[in-house]
Design a protein around this motif. Sequence first.
Motif, PDB file in Angstrom:
ATOM      1  N   ASP A 169      -4.158  17.959   2.124  1.00 37.86           N
ATOM      2  CA  ASP A 169      -2.862  18.156   2.790  1.00 37.86           C
ATOM      3  C   ASP A 169      -2.995  18.702   4.203  1.00 37.86           C
ATOM      4  N   TYR A 170      -3.842  19.722   4.382  1.00 40.14           N
ATOM      5  CA  TYR A 170      -3.858  20.467   5.652  1.00 40.14           C
ATOM      6  C   TYR A 170      -5.150  20.323   6.432  1.00 40.14           C
TER       7      TYR A 170
ATOM      8  N   GLY B  57      -6.144  10.459  10.194  1.00 40.17           N
ATOM      9  CA  GLY B  57      -5.416   9.369  10.837  1.00 40.17           C
ATOM     10  C   GLY B  57      -4.675   8.463   9.883  1.00 40.17           C
ATOM     11  N   SER B  58      -4.826   8.671   8.562  1.00 46.24           N
ATOM     12  CA  SER B  58      -4.135   7.873   7.548  1.00 46.24           C
ATOM     13  C   SER B  58      -3.501   8.820   6.540  1.00 46.24           C
ATOM     14  N   GLU B  59      -2.461   8.355   5.870  1.00 45.80           N
ATOM     15  CA  GLU B  59      -1.703   9.272   5.027  1.00 45.80           C
ATOM     16  C   GLU B  59      -2.482   9.765   3.818  1.00 45.80           C
ATOM     17  N   GLY B  60      -3.228   8.897   3.156  1.00 44.03           N
ATOM     18  CA  GLY B  60      -3.852   9.318   1.909  1.00 44.03           C
ATOM     19  C   GLY B  60      -2.781   9.608   0.884  1.00 44.03           C
TER      20      GLY B  60
ATOM     21  N   VAL C 100      -0.538  16.035   5.971  1.00 41.51           N
ATOM     22  CA  VAL C 100      -0.249  16.110   7.404  1.00 41.51           C
ATOM     23  C   VAL C 100      -1.120  15.082   8.119  1.00 41.51           C
ATOM     24  N   VAL C 101      -0.498  14.249   8.958  1.00 40.16           N
ATOM     25  CA  VAL C 101      -1.215  13.209   9.697  1.00 40.16           C
ATOM     26  C   VAL C 101      -0.817  13.290  11.162  1.00 40.16           C
TER      27      VAL C 101
ATOM     28  N   ALA D  77      -8.791   2.457   7.344  1.00 44.71           N
ATOM     29  CA  ALA D  77      -8.946   3.907   7.357  1.00 44.71           C
ATOM     30  C   ALA D  77     -10.137   4.321   8.204  1.00 44.71           C
ATOM     31  N   LEU D  78     -11.187   3.536   8.174  1.00 45.42           N
ATOM     32  CA  LEU D  78     -12.383   3.825   8.975  1.00 45.42           C
ATOM     33  C   LEU D  78     -12.047   3.791  10.463  1.00 45.42           C
TER      34      LEU D  78
END
Length: 556
Positions: free
Chosen positions: A260-261, A314-317, A322-323, A365-366
């Motif tokens: 998350d953080y 850089g991606s939500e996951g 937090v992005v 994502a990479l």
Amino acid sequence: MSIPRTAARAAAVAAALLLPAALLAPPAAAEDAPRTGAVTAAHAETSRWPTGYQAEITVTNPTDAPLDDWSVSFELPEGAEVHEMWDATLERDGSGYTATPPSWGAEVPAGGSYTFGYNGVFSGGATEPVSCTVNGAPCDGGGAEDAYRQVGYFTQWGADDKDFLVKSLETTGQAERLTHLNYAFANLDEDGRCFATDAEGQGEALSDYGRAYTAEESVSGTADDPGQPLRGSFNQLRQLKEIHPDLKVSIAIGGWAWSDYFSNAALPENREAAVASCIDMFIKGNLPELNGAGGEGAAEGVFDGIDLDWEWPGSEGEPGNVVREEDKENFTALVREFRTQLDELGEQTGEDYTLTSFMPASTAALDAGYELPELMESFDFINVQGYDFTGSWSTSTGHQSNVRVPEGDPAEQPRSYETVVQAYLDRGAAPEDIVMGVPFYGRGWQGVEPGPDGDGLWQESDGAAPGPRDPGYNDYNVLAGYAEDGGFELFRDDHAGTAWLYDGDQWWTYDDATAIAQKTAWARDAGLSGAMVWSLDGDDADGTLFRALDGELNGA
């Protein structure tokens, strides 16, 4: 670290193993040996007759601490067998042998040695072991830089949910084969700092270092004192490292649920303090006092490094992470800060701390989150996700972990080990930087029709098959039962390096020992530096999958 290609490595290992025993670890030099360095074991034939021979094995301990729990594993050349051993306890596993202290004990004193022996029979001429390890490390005390990395993730929830304890790493035989163990996971607060708690969904401090283990549950066979400052899995890891001193244990930070953080931790104003908090808590071992455990230095020496599992910069996951647009550059800076602070601590302690990362199989994502050339200046190596190519989030069945793109794959951009690794190489990683991930679990669908080939592959489904923890997810040790007596038929695609199970309704993509060996062989032949497992608790009680992995990498 540069890993030699297979042929060169095999020749070097063979040459080392066939050296005369006196050159490997001369027993006579034990009293003069420096009191630092690796424990060794030397094999020497002492007499021979037409059909048999006698040999001795000497364990030498050059350290300042006595060694009362040792293990020598070896494999003899074809035609040679141990007939009877004395002054040690012997166990046989296939063509291999493991010698441990006799029932009355056999301490190897600091700066000293201990010798045991055996009578053997042979049908050929050779009796020197073709492989040998002492406490999981090469018997000659060297070879660590040439070994393939064998990395496994240990889940903190496995102890309670699956009864997979740190002791299980010993009983399954995984511990002696592991080079690196990653403990999953540590969490970060809103400021990006490592913390411990028992709050639901935020931490498992009780499991980590508060739970008092019984003697039966313990690696050492000794029960925890309820008042001792370090208990739980962390104390069990400490005991495991006493048996396997060359095993490197890292704390894995983040993971799918606790990333998350990470973006906050990577901010310029936060990263120095964030990194310091994690190093203080895990490398220095200054644990928060919870459940009557913890305190300054309580876990010192348990962890040898840090594994960063930000999913994904850089991606939500996972929804809610937090992005930020600047995550990619900030991650590089965060990694550099970890490397700097770990190296500074290492200068004080004389230790070489490991820094690794879990990395995605997704090219999107990479590209969104990773500056590979810059990152590899700081990482020792990276663990690349070699699974979850598909799952029950897709409406149709497919392979979640395949070496090559299989024939008939309907995906617009199908993935495989070949395509994923090539993406890393194209972006600046070297083969020796990469450890390839393999799954010890499967993903499943239900309501699947047989399709034209009768095997359910590439067919639509009604959704996720039931699983004991999560829908559409099952460990290998469960799926192996399906394959044996659960009414499922086993199918394979040897070109793709895959296996799957189908009973006319449920369809599971999974890896058995054959598929794991196929994947590991590909990683070896591609010049990668090893294989990684998610997660070790998915294996069976005999460590079948990890033995297959080790056997393919090391011929064991």
